[in-house]
Design a protein around this motif. Sequence first.
Motif, PDB file in Angstrom:
ATOM      1  N   GLU A 126     -19.687  11.757  -7.406  1.00  0.00           N
ATOM      2  CA  GLU A 126     -20.772  12.442  -7.576  1.00  0.00           C
ATOM      3  C   GLU A 126     -21.083  13.239  -8.749  1.00  0.00           C
ATOM      4  O   GLU A 126     -20.191  14.093  -9.311  1.00  0.00           O
ATOM      5  CB  GLU A 126     -21.189  13.514  -6.288  1.00  0.00           C
ATOM      6  N   GLU A 127     -21.917  12.530  -9.661  1.00  0.00           N
ATOM      7  CA  GLU A 127     -22.225  13.190 -10.898  1.00  0.00           C
ATOM      8  C   GLU A 127     -23.261  14.641 -10.876  1.00  0.00           C
ATOM      9  O   GLU A 127     -24.240  14.589 -10.177  1.00  0.00           O
ATOM     10  CB  GLU A 127     -23.200  12.171 -11.917  1.00  0.00           C
ATOM     11  N   GLU A 128     -22.909  15.598 -11.570  1.00  0.00           N
ATOM     12  CA  GLU A 128     -23.314  17.000 -11.236  1.00  0.00           C
ATOM     13  C   GLU A 128     -24.747  16.665 -12.311  1.00  0.00           C
ATOM     14  O   GLU A 128     -25.712  17.360 -12.004  1.00  0.00           O
ATOM     15  CB  GLU A 128     -22.624  18.223 -11.699  1.00  0.00           C
ATOM     16  N   ASP A 129     -24.600  16.000 -13.540  1.00  0.00           N
ATOM     17  CA  ASP A 129     -25.793  15.880 -14.280  1.00  0.00           C
ATOM     18  C   ASP A 129     -25.863  14.323 -14.573  1.00  0.00           C
ATOM     19  O   ASP A 129     -25.047  13.607 -15.086  1.00  0.00           O
ATOM     20  CB  ASP A 129     -25.141  16.558 -15.683  1.00  0.00           C
ATOM     21  N   ASN A 130     -27.049  13.639 -13.957  1.00  0.00           N
ATOM     22  CA  ASN A 130     -27.267  12.513 -14.145  1.00  0.00           C
ATOM     23  C   ASN A 130     -27.420  11.998 -15.709  1.00  0.00           C
ATOM     24  O   ASN A 130     -27.239  10.833 -15.541  1.00  0.00           O
ATOM     25  CB  ASN A 130     -28.640  12.090 -13.099  1.00  0.00           C
ATOM     26  N   HIS A 131     -27.620  12.755 -16.330  1.00  0.00           N
ATOM     27  CA  HIS A 131     -28.029  12.326 -17.812  1.00  0.00           C
ATOM     28  C   HIS A 131     -26.771  12.338 -18.509  1.00  0.00           C
ATOM     29  O   HIS A 131     -26.690  11.378 -19.318  1.00  0.00           O
ATOM     30  CB  HIS A 131     -28.755  13.573 -18.531  1.00  0.00           C
ATOM     31  N   ARG A 132     -25.458  12.653 -18.033  1.00  0.00           N
ATOM     32  CA  ARG A 132     -24.436  12.549 -18.659  1.00  0.00           C
ATOM     33  C   ARG A 132     -23.310  11.785 -17.931  1.00  0.00           C
ATOM     34  O   ARG A 132     -22.818  12.240 -16.874  1.00  0.00           O
ATOM     35  CB  ARG A 132     -23.778  14.096 -19.080  1.00  0.00           C
ATOM     36  N   MET A 192     -13.167   9.100  -5.603  1.00  0.00           N
ATOM     37  CA  MET A 192     -12.840  10.357  -6.117  1.00  0.00           C
ATOM     38  C   MET A 192     -11.318  10.165  -6.181  1.00  0.00           C
ATOM     39  O   MET A 192     -10.467  10.870  -6.699  1.00  0.00           O
ATOM     40  CB  MET A 192     -13.199  11.425  -5.127  1.00  0.00           C
ATOM     41  N   TYR A 193     -10.622   9.281  -5.037  1.00  0.00           N
ATOM     42  CA  TYR A 193      -9.306   9.322  -5.233  1.00  0.00           C
ATOM     43  C   TYR A 193      -8.741   8.639  -6.638  1.00  0.00           C
ATOM     44  O   TYR A 193      -7.533   9.238  -7.168  1.00  0.00           O
ATOM     45  CB  TYR A 193      -8.736   8.442  -4.086  1.00  0.00           C
ATOM     46  N   ASP A 194      -9.361   7.680  -7.297  1.00  0.00           N
ATOM     47  CA  ASP A 194      -8.841   7.079  -8.310  1.00  0.00           C
ATOM     48  C   ASP A 194      -9.176   8.306  -9.468  1.00  0.00           C
ATOM     49  O   ASP A 194      -8.284   8.413 -10.369  1.00  0.00           O
ATOM     50  CB  ASP A 194      -9.889   5.908  -8.911  1.00  0.00           C
ATOM     51  N   ASN A 195     -10.238   8.967  -9.442  1.00  0.00           N
ATOM     52  CA  ASN A 195     -10.410  10.123 -10.468  1.00  0.00           C
ATOM     53  C   ASN A 195      -8.990  11.100 -10.390  1.00  0.00           C
ATOM     54  O   ASN A 195      -8.697  11.612 -11.170  1.00  0.00           O
ATOM     55  CB  ASN A 195     -11.780  10.641 -10.230  1.00  0.00           C
TER      56      ASN A 195
END
Length: 142
Positions: A44-50, A60-63
């Motif tokens: 999940e991106e907190e900032d959709n612009h970035r 998330m496991y890969d992250n």
Amino acid sequence: MMQITEFKNNRHSLFNATNRFITAATVMGETIMLPSFLRDLPVEEEDNHRKSNVSKQRDMYDNYLLLKSIRNDIEWGILDEQVKSDLESRKAREEDGDCGDLQQLLHHHLNGLYNVLAKLTLQANRVTNRYTRELEFNDLGR
């Protein structure tokens, strides 16, 4: 005698940025007791612009694995074979128009930074040794 001066912590320094990342990755590792629970959880991106390259991972496991691996690379260094492999892979991706992933980019820059720091360390040691020799020479001349 060496004089230590107080300095204001600069949040833009490489040292502080590295410490912040290692601390965050360590807290992540200590908090997540069952990493397998992260499987199939979408990023999940907190900032959709970035959008970041980290979010291009499948879940998330890969992250989690990527961030732990990068922390280990920073703390323990990168093997020469791994650096060469990463550079070859990065060059191939750049030719294809892909910027490569964050870990390979980090390896490239860490290797460069390590080489520069090693040369600077050698130079600092030479200055220190020369100074010590000059002091010894001057003490013998008395």
